[in-house]
Each structure stands twice: as C-alpha cells, then as structure tokens.
Design an enzyme around this catalytic site. Sequence first.
Site, PDB file in Angstrom:
ATOM      1  N   LYS A  85      26.625  31.889  50.190  1.00  0.00           N
ATOM      2  CA  LYS A  85      26.984  33.078  50.968  1.00  0.00           C
ATOM      3  C   LYS A  85      26.619  34.354  50.208  1.00  0.00           C
ATOM      4  O   LYS A  85      27.035  35.441  50.571  1.00  0.00           O
ATOM      5  CB  LYS A  85      28.479  33.084  51.279  1.00  0.00           C
ATOM      6  CG  LYS A  85      28.942  31.879  52.076  1.00  0.00           C
ATOM      7  CD  LYS A  85      30.390  32.066  52.539  1.00  0.00           C
ATOM      8  CE  LYS A  85      30.971  30.789  53.122  1.00  0.00           C
ATOM      9  NZ  LYS A  85      31.386  29.836  52.055  1.00  0.00           N
ATOM     10  N   ARG A 115      25.856  23.345  35.785  1.00  0.00           N
ATOM     11  CA  ARG A 115      24.419  23.147  35.819  1.00  0.00           C
ATOM     12  C   ARG A 115      23.861  24.151  36.808  1.00  0.00           C
ATOM     13  O   ARG A 115      24.432  24.348  37.889  1.00  0.00           O
ATOM     14  CB  ARG A 115      24.060  21.734  36.264  1.00  0.00           C
ATOM     15  CG  ARG A 115      22.571  21.448  36.135  1.00  0.00           C
ATOM     16  CD  ARG A 115      22.261  20.076  36.660  1.00  0.00           C
ATOM     17  NE  ARG A 115      20.883  19.698  36.493  1.00  0.00           N
ATOM     18  CZ  ARG A 115      20.436  18.951  35.473  1.00  0.00           C
ATOM     19  NH1 ARG A 115      21.253  18.565  34.524  1.00  0.00           N
ATOM     20  NH2 ARG A 115      19.170  18.613  35.405  1.00  0.00           N
ATOM     21  N   ARG A 118      23.185  12.147  38.135  1.00  0.00           N
ATOM     22  CA  ARG A 118      23.288  11.443  36.864  1.00  0.00           C
ATOM     23  C   ARG A 118      24.164  12.200  35.856  1.00  0.00           C
ATOM     24  O   ARG A 118      25.122  11.661  35.306  1.00  0.00           O
ATOM     25  CB  ARG A 118      21.870  11.300  36.301  1.00  0.00           C
ATOM     26  CG  ARG A 118      21.717  10.423  35.108  1.00  0.00           C
ATOM     27  CD  ARG A 118      20.258  10.456  34.672  1.00  0.00           C
ATOM     28  NE  ARG A 118      19.346  10.029  35.736  1.00  0.00           N
ATOM     29  CZ  ARG A 118      19.016   8.765  35.956  1.00  0.00           C
ATOM     30  NH1 ARG A 118      19.489   7.821  35.194  1.00  0.00           N
ATOM     31  NH2 ARG A 118      18.208   8.449  36.950  1.00  0.00           N
ATOM     32  N   THR A 119      23.859  13.471  35.661  1.00  0.00           N
ATOM     33  CA  THR A 119      24.598  14.267  34.679  1.00  0.00           C
ATOM     34  C   THR A 119      26.035  14.519  35.140  1.00  0.00           C
ATOM     35  O   THR A 119      26.981  14.452  34.351  1.00  0.00           O
ATOM     36  CB  THR A 119      23.874  15.604  34.432  1.00  0.00           C
ATOM     37  OG1 THR A 119      22.540  15.323  34.028  1.00  0.00           O
ATOM     38  CG2 THR A 119      24.560  16.416  33.342  1.00  0.00           C
TER      39      THR A 119
END
Lengths: 307, 154
Positions: free
Chosen positions: A80, A101, A51-52
């Site tokens: 990694k 995010r 959504r964001t």
Amino acid sequence: MNSSSFVAIDDINKQELLDLLERTRYFEEHPNSKILDGRVVATLFFEPSTRTRLSFETAVNRLGGRVIGFSDASTSSTSKGETLKDTIKMVSNYADIIVMRHFLEGAAQYATEVTDVPIVNAGDGANQHPSQTLLDLYSILKTQGRLEGLVITMVGDLKYGRTVHSLLMAMRHFKPVFNFVSSPELRMPEEYIRLCDREGIEYHEYTDFSKEVIDSSDIIYMTRVQRERFSDIMEYERVKNLYTLRNAMLDGSKPTVRILHPLPRVNEINTDVDDNPKAYYFEQARNGVFARQAILTRALGIDPLKL
Amino acid sequence: MRNDKKELAVAALRNGTVIDHIPTEALFRVVRILGIEEMSTSVTIGYNLESHRFGRKGIIKVADVEFAEDVLNRIAIVAPTAMVNIIRDYEVVEKRPVTLPDELTGIVRCTNPKCITNNEPMHTRFRVTDRDTITVRCLYCNHVYRGDEIEIER
Ligand SMILES: [Zn+2]
C-alpha cells in the site's frame, strides 16, 4: 546502529565469529529448549524465500519463541506504499527482534537506524546474507575439525555470488588458501583480490576446474552459474558445463574433502555426487537452523552456555 | 598574497567566499554541492580561466555568504585541490584547502537502482575508503565509486 543487530558478516570480528560458532555447536547438541519462551520474533519477508524463512522459524519454534510476520510483501502494508521505516517502527512495537529479508540492498542496515529492536538480516538483495555465511563456516568447522589453514576452492559465479564473497570475508581470519575457479566473465571482483593481497592471503585463479585443483582442496564450494549474468549468451552456453561437478571428478580427491553449495542447485552438481560421502550440501542446510539459533540468541543478549 | 589580489579583482568581493583552484571539469559539480542554484546573493562563476598550476581552472565567488566548514569540505570529493578564501571588507582573512571527510551524508548519489537509498525518503551515506584515488563506498548497498563515477545528489 543498535549494536546487537546482525547485518553483515564484515561487521563481525574473529572473536565474535568464534563465539557464534560455539553457540551453533551448542544448539546442534541442544536444539530444543525454552530459552526464547515469552519472546516474540518478527519475520518480515518483503521478498519471499521459503527456505530461509522456514529455517529461521524452525530455529525460533525449537527454542519456544513465538513468530509473527509475513512471507510476501504483497500481503503486507508495503504494497500500500508504506515506507520501510514505518513498517519497521510499527513492528518494533510488537516484537523483541526482527528478522528481515528484503529485495533492496542496504534495507537491513537502514532498519537498524530507525529502531532499537535488534535486526537480523536474512538477505538484502545481492548484498548480504550473513546467516548463510555462518552456517557455511560452521559446516566447514564441523567437517574439517578446524578453520585454520584450509584450502577452499570456490567454483562458478564468483562475480555476483554474494555467498562466496561473504565466505571469503569470514574465512580471511583463518589463514586460508583460496582457489577461485570461474570463467573470465565471472571472476572474483578486484576488491576481493586486492583484499587478499593486502592481508597476505594466498589465492590462485583458474579457468579450468581441473583435477589438480580438486585434489588439493579441503572444501569445494560450488555456486550456480546463472544465464542472466552473461552479456553474451554464447559465452554462457560455452561455459555452463565447465563448472559442473561429477562424481568421477572426485576420484583422486582427499578423503576429507567436502562439497558445499548454498542451494538450490540446478545442474552445477551432478546428482551422481549426492550419494558420495563427500557431498555435504544437504547436511549443510540442516546446520542453518543451529546457526540461526545462535544468531537470534546473540542478538537478544541471551547466552545459552550460561543459563 | 599579490597573486590573490590580482585574481580576486576580476569581481572584487566586499564580503563572502571565494573558492579557487577548482579543476575546470569539476566546476559545475562544485556549484551543485554548494547548492548555488538556490541562492539569492550574487555569485560569479569563472570557467576555463588560465591557471599556472592547472592550465585551466574554475573559480566561484559568493557574495555575503560564509559556508560552514563541513559544507566546504564536501567540495573535496570532486575538487580536492580547491582553495577557500574568506573575504571580509575586501581582505582575505582566511585561506585554506578543503579536506575530504571520512563520511559523507546526503551529498553523493548511489547509482545502484536497487539500493535502499533510492527507494526510501532518506539521506545517502558514504565512507571514503581511499583518499588518494577518491574512492567511496555506499554504507547501505556497499557499491564502490571512484573519481568521475561519483555523482552528486540532486
Ligand atoms: Zn547504495
């Protein structure tokens, strides 16, 4: 920290908030242009949030910018074992701005300390999600025609709900009256209550989502009450439906009241509210694109009003 | 000054630093803040000593070391009443209280497991938000810690 970054709503003063809202309004009127032509925006989603991410990427695309990045940490070098610092430094070589995010709290703040490229926080764990707050604020301004002196009722999980905390911090500049409606387990944290006391902001705490509270409100901001927040599962079962909004409950409410919700909703707003003109949560999400266009251009030092 | 002499005589220092008036319960946290475990000079630590002011107190005497002021001020997080005495040639040449800095870097530990400071090789940073109650806020995750909740790094 590099000063054009957008990490937490608390860092933004009233004048800057008003400037961002003005920009948001501009982009609602002019959503498509080429003002990010030639700019590269990195969207780094160490934690997936479709959504964001779609909202930010739509904001960039509508302004003619390019997007690079990843939508899930498992496809990035983080899996990694690369440090966040190294990832940010690497991406800083490619992008003009980084939207990130992360599941860790404080990740965006730390990113601003390791690069000169502006950082836009698209959510860091339970900590901050300032673009959500700006779109909430814009939705309030747009539906009420003003921000000053409104009665804002917050309902549901006021303890862990970062969106209500950030909204409180942003609205404190505008002489609000707050109604905090929650079960005792999920009441507004002491630090925010103390802040209201300190700044002389009127507030009332309720455990009942009553007719009186609803009828006095200009904005009703609903949040999700999550089962995992409760230490006592019986308590959850007892309260989960107490904070559900149904259409009939809005019968005596102000004609101008609007219902907001950060989405996704589960059952805290009954679907019979959806067709009520007082329901605003779907349009609210749409404002997110304009708010993010405002945030991106501000962070890049581009003033659309002066182009 | 007569009092000082009497106390300091417990293990007279020729040169070094004496940190006095440490609340007993904070003593070992002060030891940690100063990194005394890693020092090679002689250190005397007095625990549960009698004190007019506190009933019981702690004291730390470090030979041949004068700490930087910002290092000493970190003690104020756990022992705001502590007094620092700088000793040169058996004389107290300087005596001063510790003062809590506005910001603390790399001293306090954030106990939030989801805080970035616990997941990256980096220093913690805390802002002192209330000096009276000794309340600090993590500048990354915004968690707030007060008094005994404050944990020292390492
Ligand atoms: Zn933290």
